[in-house]
Structures are given as structure tokens and as C-alpha cells.
Scaffold this motif. Structure first.
Motif, PDB file in Angstrom:
ATOM      1  N   UNK A  39       7.213   7.338  -3.736  1.00 19.35           N
ATOM      2  CA  UNK A  39       7.326   7.493  -5.184  1.00 19.35           C
ATOM      3  C   UNK A  39       7.824   6.173  -5.749  1.00 19.35           C
ATOM      4  N   UNK A  40       7.681   5.990  -7.037  1.00 19.02           N
ATOM      5  CA  UNK A  40       8.195   4.767  -7.647  1.00 19.02           C
ATOM      6  C   UNK A  40       9.711   4.688  -7.523  1.00 19.02           C
ATOM      7  N   UNK A  41      10.362   5.845  -7.516  1.00 17.50           N
ATOM      8  CA  UNK A  41      11.818   5.866  -7.364  1.00 17.50           C
ATOM      9  C   UNK A  41      12.231   5.378  -5.986  1.00 17.50           C
ATOM     10  N   UNK A  42      11.495   5.793  -4.940  1.00 27.09           N
ATOM     11  CA  UNK A  42      11.804   5.334  -3.576  1.00 27.09           C
ATOM     12  C   UNK A  42      11.508   3.844  -3.431  1.00 27.09           C
ATOM     13  N   UNK A  43      10.408   3.394  -4.029  1.00 26.76           N
ATOM     14  CA  UNK A  43      10.077   1.966  -3.973  1.00 26.76           C
ATOM     15  C   UNK A  43      11.125   1.140  -4.721  1.00 26.76           C
ATOM     16  N   UNK A  44      11.610   1.677  -5.826  1.00 30.14           N
ATOM     17  CA  UNK A  44      12.659   0.980  -6.579  1.00 30.14           C
ATOM     18  C   UNK A  44      13.924   0.837  -5.730  1.00 30.14           C
ATOM     19  N   UNK A  45      14.225   1.836  -4.922  1.00 28.47           N
ATOM     20  CA  UNK A  45      15.392   1.738  -4.039  1.00 28.47           C
ATOM     21  C   UNK A  45      15.258   0.559  -3.072  1.00 28.47           C
ATOM     22  N   UNK A  46      14.022   0.263  -2.648  1.00 31.92           N
ATOM     23  CA  UNK A  46      13.790  -0.828  -1.701  1.00 31.92           C
ATOM     24  C   UNK A  46      13.785  -2.198  -2.379  1.00 31.92           C
ATOM     25  N   UNK A  47      13.179  -2.311  -3.559  1.00 28.09           N
ATOM     26  CA  UNK A  47      12.940  -3.609  -4.173  1.00 28.09           C
ATOM     27  C   UNK A  47      13.880  -3.952  -5.328  1.00 28.09           C
ATOM     28  N   UNK A  48      14.576  -2.977  -5.858  1.00 22.21           N
ATOM     29  CA  UNK A  48      15.460  -3.190  -6.997  1.00 22.21           C
ATOM     30  C   UNK A  48      16.631  -4.091  -6.608  1.00 22.21           C
ATOM     31  N   UNK A 108       4.490   9.168 -12.229  1.00 23.29           N
ATOM     32  CA  UNK A 108       4.159  10.091 -11.150  1.00 23.29           C
ATOM     33  C   UNK A 108       2.708   9.980 -10.695  1.00 23.29           C
ATOM     34  N   UNK A 109       1.977   9.034 -11.238  1.00 19.63           N
ATOM     35  CA  UNK A 109       0.551   8.955 -10.948  1.00 19.63           C
ATOM     36  C   UNK A 109       0.243   7.836  -9.951  1.00 19.63           C
ATOM     37  N   UNK A 110       0.782   7.935  -8.732  1.00 23.38           N
ATOM     38  CA  UNK A 110       0.405   7.027  -7.652  1.00 23.38           C
ATOM     39  C   UNK A 110      -0.064   7.889  -6.489  1.00 23.38           C
ATOM     40  N   UNK A 111      -1.024   7.352  -5.741  1.00 19.91           N
ATOM     41  CA  UNK A 111      -1.598   8.129  -4.635  1.00 19.91           C
ATOM     42  C   UNK A 111      -1.569   7.315  -3.350  1.00 19.91           C
ATOM     43  N   UNK A 112      -1.540   8.012  -2.242  1.00 18.87           N
ATOM     44  CA  UNK A 112      -1.534   7.384  -0.927  1.00 18.87           C
ATOM     45  C   UNK A 112      -2.785   6.517  -0.779  1.00 18.87           C
ATOM     46  N   UNK A 113      -2.603   5.309  -0.246  1.00 20.92           N
ATOM     47  CA  UNK A 113      -3.707   4.380  -0.059  1.00 20.92           C
ATOM     48  C   UNK A 113      -3.856   3.396  -1.212  1.00 20.92           C
ATOM     49  N   UNK A 114      -3.279   3.706  -2.341  1.00 20.91           N
ATOM     50  CA  UNK A 114      -3.338   2.835  -3.520  1.00 20.91           C
ATOM     51  C   UNK A 114      -2.460   1.607  -3.273  1.00 20.91           C
ATOM     52  N   UNK A 115      -2.850   0.472  -3.840  1.00 20.06           N
ATOM     53  CA  UNK A 115      -2.037  -0.742  -3.760  1.00 20.06           C
ATOM     54  C   UNK A 115      -1.312  -0.951  -5.085  1.00 20.06           C
ATOM     55  N   UNK A 116      -0.055  -1.333  -4.979  1.00 20.73           N
ATOM     56  CA  UNK A 116       0.750  -1.644  -6.157  1.00 20.73           C
ATOM     57  C   UNK A 116       1.349  -3.035  -6.007  1.00 20.73           C
ATOM     58  N   UNK A 140       0.856  -1.188   0.000  1.00 20.30           N
ATOM     59  CA  UNK A 140       0.000   0.000   0.000  1.00 20.30           C
ATOM     60  C   UNK A 140       0.889   1.235   0.000  1.00 20.30           C
ATOM     61  N   UNK A 141       0.569   2.161  -0.888  1.00 19.27           N
ATOM     62  CA  UNK A 141       1.337   3.393  -1.019  1.00 19.27           C
ATOM     63  C   UNK A 141       1.066   4.293   0.179  1.00 19.27           C
ATOM     64  N   UNK A 142       2.131   4.801   0.772  1.00 16.97           N
ATOM     65  CA  UNK A 142       2.028   5.747   1.881  1.00 16.97           C
ATOM     66  C   UNK A 142       2.310   7.153   1.355  1.00 16.97           C
ATOM     67  N   UNK A 143       1.928   8.128   2.142  1.00 16.44           N
ATOM     68  CA  UNK A 143       2.183   9.512   1.767  1.00 16.44           C
ATOM     69  C   UNK A 143       3.691   9.725   1.587  1.00 16.44           C
ATOM     70  N   UNK A 144       4.086  10.337   0.499  1.00 19.23           N
ATOM     71  CA  UNK A 144       5.494  10.603   0.225  1.00 19.23           C
ATOM     72  C   UNK A 144       6.178   9.520  -0.597  1.00 19.23           C
TER      73      UNK A 144
END
Length: 111
Positions: free
Chosen positions: A60-69, A93-101, A54-58
Motif C-alpha cells: 500500500x502507499x502507507x507501507x511504502x511511505x514507511x520505507x521511503x519517508x 488506494x488504486x495501486x495493483x500488484x505488478x504496477x511500477x511506481x 514494482x508493487x508487490x501483493x499487499x
């Protein structure tokens, strides 16, 4: 005397052929063990998995990539493009808080 030499020659040829056959069989057996062991390591090394987060406030796909890449992707952009494709996003850039990815990652298979 000739007979004895012929018998010794036959015995020598028989032992030589038997030795060559034994070396051949041992070579095939040892080689199959090596290839089987190598194949198992290669096949059971890692597998691709997917995590639903679940996407949290703040975030980004770049931050998530840092964790999972990991090393399975050549670049961060390649990873992000896969995330966009998997989740049918219109842009990075089109992800919002509360969204699941769904995010891909790799893990070692258990034996």
C-alpha cells in the motif's frame, strides 16, 4: 625636539593605520573561509532522487511511505500526496500488484 616628536607621532599613526588594515584584511579573509565552508556544506548536503519500484501483493502507499519517508516531509500524508501526484494516480488506494511506481527519496551527495 619638536621635529622628533612630530616624527614619532607620524610613525605611531602609520603603524596604527597599518595594524588596522592588517586586522581588516585578516578579518575579511577569515570570514570568507567560514562562509565558503558553510555554503559548501549547505549546498552539498542532500539531493532529491527517485526510485522506480514494482508493487508487490499487499503493498500500500502507507507501507511504502514507511520505507521511503524521511524528515524532508512533515507528514506521511504529504509524502503519499507527492507519490500520487508524481505517478498521476487517481486515489491512494488504486495501486495493483505488478504496477511500477516512482517514489521520491533523499540521499547525501558524494563530494
Amino acid at each position: 625636539m619638536r621635529r622628533r616628536k612630530r616624527e614619532e607621532k607620524r610613525r605611531f599613526i602609520f603603524i596604527s593605520i597599518l595594524t588596522l588594515c592588517l586586522v581588516f584584511v585578516l578579518g575579511i579573509t577569515f570570514g570568507s573561509f567560514l562562509s565558503r565552508a558553510k555554503g559548501k556544506d549547505h549546498l552539498s548536503e542532500e539531493r532529491k532522487c527517485y526510485a522506480s519500484i514494482q508493487i508487490c501483493s499487499g503493498d500500500t502507499l502507507w507501507k511504502l511511505a514507511d520505507q521511503y519517508l524521511d524528515a524532508h516531509y512533515a507528514t506521511k500524508e504529504e509524502y503519499i500526496n507527492e507519490v500520487i501526484r508524481i505517478n498521476s494516480l487517481t486515489s491512494e488506494n488504486h495501486i495493483v500488484s505488478g504496477q511500477y511506481l516512482i517514489l521520491p527519496y533523499y540521499e547525501r551527495e558524494l563530494p
